[in-house]
Structures are given as C-alpha cells and as structure tokens.
Design a protein around this motif. Structure first.
Motif, PDB file in Angstrom:
ATOM      1  N   THR A  42       8.234  89.989 -17.617  1.00 52.27           N
ATOM      2  CA  THR A  42       8.639  88.614 -17.920  1.00 52.27           C
ATOM      3  C   THR A  42       9.658  88.116 -16.899  1.00 52.27           C
ATOM      4  OG1 THR A  42       8.250  88.974 -20.283  1.00 52.27           O
ATOM      5  CG2 THR A  42       9.631  87.116 -19.683  1.00 52.27           C
ATOM      6  N   VAL A  43      10.674  88.934 -16.588  1.00 54.43           N
ATOM      7  CA  VAL A  43      11.697  88.559 -15.610  1.00 54.43           C
ATOM      8  C   VAL A  43      11.055  88.358 -14.235  1.00 54.43           C
ATOM      9  CG1 VAL A  43      13.745  89.359 -14.380  1.00 54.43           C
ATOM     10  CG2 VAL A  43      13.600  89.617 -16.849  1.00 54.43           C
ATOM     11  N   ALA A  44      10.164  89.280 -13.845  1.00 57.00           N
ATOM     12  CA  ALA A  44       9.476  89.144 -12.559  1.00 57.00           C
ATOM     13  C   ALA A  44       8.616  87.878 -12.529  1.00 57.00           C
ATOM     14  CB  ALA A  44       8.636  90.380 -12.276  1.00 57.00           C
ATOM     15  N   GLY A  45       7.984  87.575 -13.640  1.00 56.94           N
ATOM     16  CA  GLY A  45       7.165  86.360 -13.725  1.00 56.94           C
ATOM     17  C   GLY A  45       7.996  85.095 -13.593  1.00 56.94           C
ATOM     18  N   VAL A  46       9.181  85.096 -14.230  1.00 54.56           N
ATOM     19  CA  VAL A  46      10.068  83.934 -14.137  1.00 54.56           C
ATOM     20  C   VAL A  46      10.525  83.725 -12.698  1.00 54.56           C
ATOM     21  CG1 VAL A  46      12.338  83.045 -14.792  1.00 54.56           C
ATOM     22  CG2 VAL A  46      10.846  84.009 -16.535  1.00 54.56           C
ATOM     23  N   VAL A  47      10.993  84.793 -12.063  1.00 50.21           N
ATOM     24  CA  VAL A  47      11.501  84.680 -10.683  1.00 50.21           C
ATOM     25  C   VAL A  47      10.365  84.293  -9.734  1.00 50.21           C
ATOM     26  CG1 VAL A  47      12.515  85.968  -8.768  1.00 50.21           C
ATOM     27  CG2 VAL A  47      13.426  86.253 -11.068  1.00 50.21           C
ATOM     28  N   GLY A  48       9.250  85.005  -9.833  1.00 49.01           N
ATOM     29  CA  GLY A  48       8.115  84.703  -8.945  1.00 49.01           C
ATOM     30  C   GLY A  48       7.567  83.308  -9.163  1.00 49.01           C
ATOM     31  N   GLY A  49       7.465  82.901 -10.415  1.00 49.48           N
ATOM     32  CA  GLY A  49       6.968  81.551 -10.720  1.00 49.48           C
ATOM     33  C   GLY A  49       7.899  80.470 -10.220  1.00 49.48           C
ATOM     34  N   ALA A  50       9.210  80.718 -10.310  1.00 50.96           N
ATOM     35  CA  ALA A  50      10.181  79.739  -9.828  1.00 50.96           C
ATOM     36  C   ALA A  50      10.081  79.568  -8.310  1.00 50.96           C
ATOM     37  CB  ALA A  50      11.594  80.152 -10.222  1.00 50.96           C
ATOM     38  N   VAL A  51       9.944  80.669  -7.585  1.00 49.20           N
ATOM     39  CA  VAL A  51       9.823  80.604  -6.123  1.00 49.20           C
ATOM     40  C   VAL A  51       8.543  79.871  -5.733  1.00 49.20           C
ATOM     41  CG1 VAL A  51       9.500  81.993  -4.038  1.00 49.20           C
ATOM     42  CG2 VAL A  51      11.245  82.627  -5.695  1.00 49.20           C
ATOM     43  N   VAL A  52       7.439  80.246  -6.350  1.00 55.09           N
ATOM     44  CA  VAL A  52       6.155  79.601  -6.037  1.00 55.09           C
ATOM     45  C   VAL A  52       6.191  78.123  -6.420  1.00 55.09           C
ATOM     46  CG1 VAL A  52       3.705  79.553  -6.643  1.00 55.09           C
ATOM     47  CG2 VAL A  52       4.818  81.724  -6.169  1.00 55.09           C
ATOM     48  N   GLY A  53       6.715  77.801  -7.585  1.00 60.84           N
ATOM     49  CA  GLY A  53       6.788  76.408  -8.025  1.00 60.84           C
ATOM     50  C   GLY A  53       7.637  75.551  -7.102  1.00 60.84           C
ATOM     51  N   ASN A  54       8.751  76.098  -6.635  1.00 63.53           N
ATOM     52  CA  ASN A  54       9.614  75.364  -5.712  1.00 63.53           C
ATOM     53  C   ASN A  54       8.889  75.089  -4.394  1.00 63.53           C
ATOM     54  OD1 ASN A  54      12.077  74.134  -5.014  1.00 63.53           O
ATOM     55  ND2 ASN A  54      12.688  75.936  -3.864  1.00 63.53           N
ATOM     56  N   ASN A  55       8.189  76.090  -3.863  1.00 62.74           N
ATOM     57  CA  ASN A  55       7.442  75.904  -2.614  1.00 62.74           C
ATOM     58  C   ASN A  55       6.311  74.905  -2.778  1.00 62.74           C
ATOM     59  OD1 ASN A  55       9.017  77.595  -1.060  1.00 62.74           O
ATOM     60  ND2 ASN A  55       7.798  79.410  -1.559  1.00 62.74           N
ATOM     61  N   VAL A  56       5.619  74.944  -3.906  1.00 64.68           N
ATOM     62  CA  VAL A  56       4.550  73.974  -4.156  1.00 64.68           C
ATOM     63  C   VAL A  56       5.117  72.559  -4.189  1.00 64.68           C
ATOM     64  CG1 VAL A  56       2.904  73.163  -5.897  1.00 64.68           C
ATOM     65  CG2 VAL A  56       3.015  75.587  -5.322  1.00 64.68           C
ATOM     66  N   GLU A  57       6.253  72.378  -4.842  1.00 62.57           N
ATOM     67  CA  GLU A  57       6.862  71.041  -4.903  1.00 62.57           C
ATOM     68  C   GLU A  57       7.250  70.543  -3.517  1.00 62.57           C
ATOM     69  OE1 GLU A  57      10.538  68.611  -6.983  1.00 62.57           O
ATOM     70  OE2 GLU A  57      10.456  70.788  -7.169  1.00 62.57           O
ATOM     71  N   LYS A  58       7.839  71.411  -2.695  1.00 64.25           N
ATOM     72  CA  LYS A  58       8.229  71.008  -1.341  1.00 64.25           C
ATOM     73  C   LYS A  58       7.010  70.619  -0.508  1.00 64.25           C
ATOM     74  CE  LYS A  58      12.602  73.386  -0.618  1.00 64.25           C
ATOM     75  NZ  LYS A  58      13.302  74.409   0.177  1.00 64.25           N
ATOM     76  N   ASN A  59       5.911  71.351  -0.671  1.00 62.14           N
ATOM     77  CA  ASN A  59       4.707  71.050   0.099  1.00 62.14           C
ATOM     78  C   ASN A  59       4.005  69.787  -0.382  1.00 62.14           C
ATOM     79  OD1 ASN A  59       5.079  73.279   1.719  1.00 62.14           O
ATOM     80  ND2 ASN A  59       3.781  74.599   0.467  1.00 62.14           N
ATOM     81  N   ARG A  60       4.134  69.460  -1.647  1.00 62.82           N
ATOM     82  CA  ARG A  60       3.490  68.252  -2.177  1.00 62.82           C
ATOM     83  C   ARG A  60       4.227  66.988  -1.792  1.00 62.82           C
ATOM     84  NH1 ARG A  60       0.004  68.211  -7.204  1.00 62.82           N
ATOM     85  NH2 ARG A  60       0.331  66.077  -6.645  1.00 62.82           N
ATOM     86  N   ASN A  61       5.540  67.066  -1.640  1.00 59.32           N
ATOM     87  CA  ASN A  61       6.332  65.906  -1.255  1.00 59.32           C
ATOM     88  C   ASN A  61       6.382  65.834   0.265  1.00 59.32           C
ATOM     89  OD1 ASN A  61       6.868  65.488  -3.954  1.00 59.32           O
ATOM     90  ND2 ASN A  61       8.797  66.610  -3.901  1.00 59.32           N
TER      91      ASN A  61
END
Length: 158
Positions: free
Chosen positions: A94-113
C-alpha cells in the motif's frame, strides 16, 4: 389567425434585419483597408530605433503542477497496492503504491499541461531618445544593433 401572426412576425424580422444592414454614413469608403506594408505613408521618426538588448525569458523552465495529479495518483496507487498480499506485505504494498502512484500522477499532470512559450524581451532605443521594452514570441533575424521599426507593439527590421 395563426398563419397571419406567423407571416407578420416573419415580415417584421426580415425588415429589421434588412434595416440593420443599411447605413447613412457619408464617410463610408468603397476601398478596402490597406495593410501597413502596402501603405505609402512614411513611418514617424518615433517608430524607428535600434535594438539595445534581447533577453530570453524561459517560461517553461519552471513548469510546476498543482499537485492534483500526485494526490489522485497516490490514492489510486494506494488502492491498488492494498489489493496485494496480506499482513505486513499488504502495508508495504500500500505504501509503495501510494508513493509510486503519486510520482506517476505528478509526471502525468506535468506532461498534460503544455509549457508556456519562451518570450523575448527586446529593448529598443527610439530615434526620439526614448527607450521601450517589447515582448515577442520570436525574434526572426533580429540582432542587437539592428535598425528596427515598431508597429503595434511588434519589432520589425527597418
């Protein structure tokens, strides 16, 4: 009765539209607008100058994100990580999923904007002695020391 009302409304609307197109302007010209390039008017001395400096302002260099992508990615990653294993392994996943998901989500947001375009700040010393700073998105063939003309807030070679 209804046909007469409909016909009267159609005539009234048509007459209003036609009247809106009419003009009593005695100064109306039949010649089209001419572009500044085709005009024979000489530029004013205050429109001409020399480029003193050109500075590039990189707008996209400090691209940031709102954090929404990281939060959503963290939540989704945590939910997926929680589905794996049991006991201590489930907590680690769960902790690994939270950290990994946060990193991926942040990168996706930067690439979309999309990043803002670079802006050039051009300082021009006008012939009348004044200096002016103008912002442009490109400087095609403009260099420090070039003699230029300022038209509508844009700098062009003279």
């Amino acid at each position: 009765m209804k046909l007469t009302t409909t016909r009267s409304a159609a005539i009234l609307i048509s007459a209003t539209l036609i009247a809106g197109c009419a003009s009593n302007n005695p100064y109306q010209s039949s010649t089209p607008y001419s572009s500044p390039a085709s005009s024979s008017v000489q530029p004013r001395n205050s429109d001409i100058g020399v480029i003193e400096s050109i500075n590039l302002n990189r707008a996209g260099a400090n691209s940031s994100s709102s954090g929404a992508g990281a939060v959503i990615g963290g939540v989704v990653g945590g939910l997926l990580g929680n589905q794996i294993g049991g006991g201590t392994g489930k907590t680690v996943a769960t902790v690994a999923g939270v950290v990994g998901g946060a990193v991926v989500g942040n990168n996706v947001e930067k690439n979309r904007n999309p990043a803002s375009p670079d802006i050039y700040e051009i300082r021009v010393r006008m012939n009348n002695g004044n200096s002016t700073n103008l912002l442009q998105d490109n400087i095609v063939n403009l260099h420090v020391g070039d003699r230029v003309r300022v038209v509508d807030g844009r700098v062009y070679l003279y």
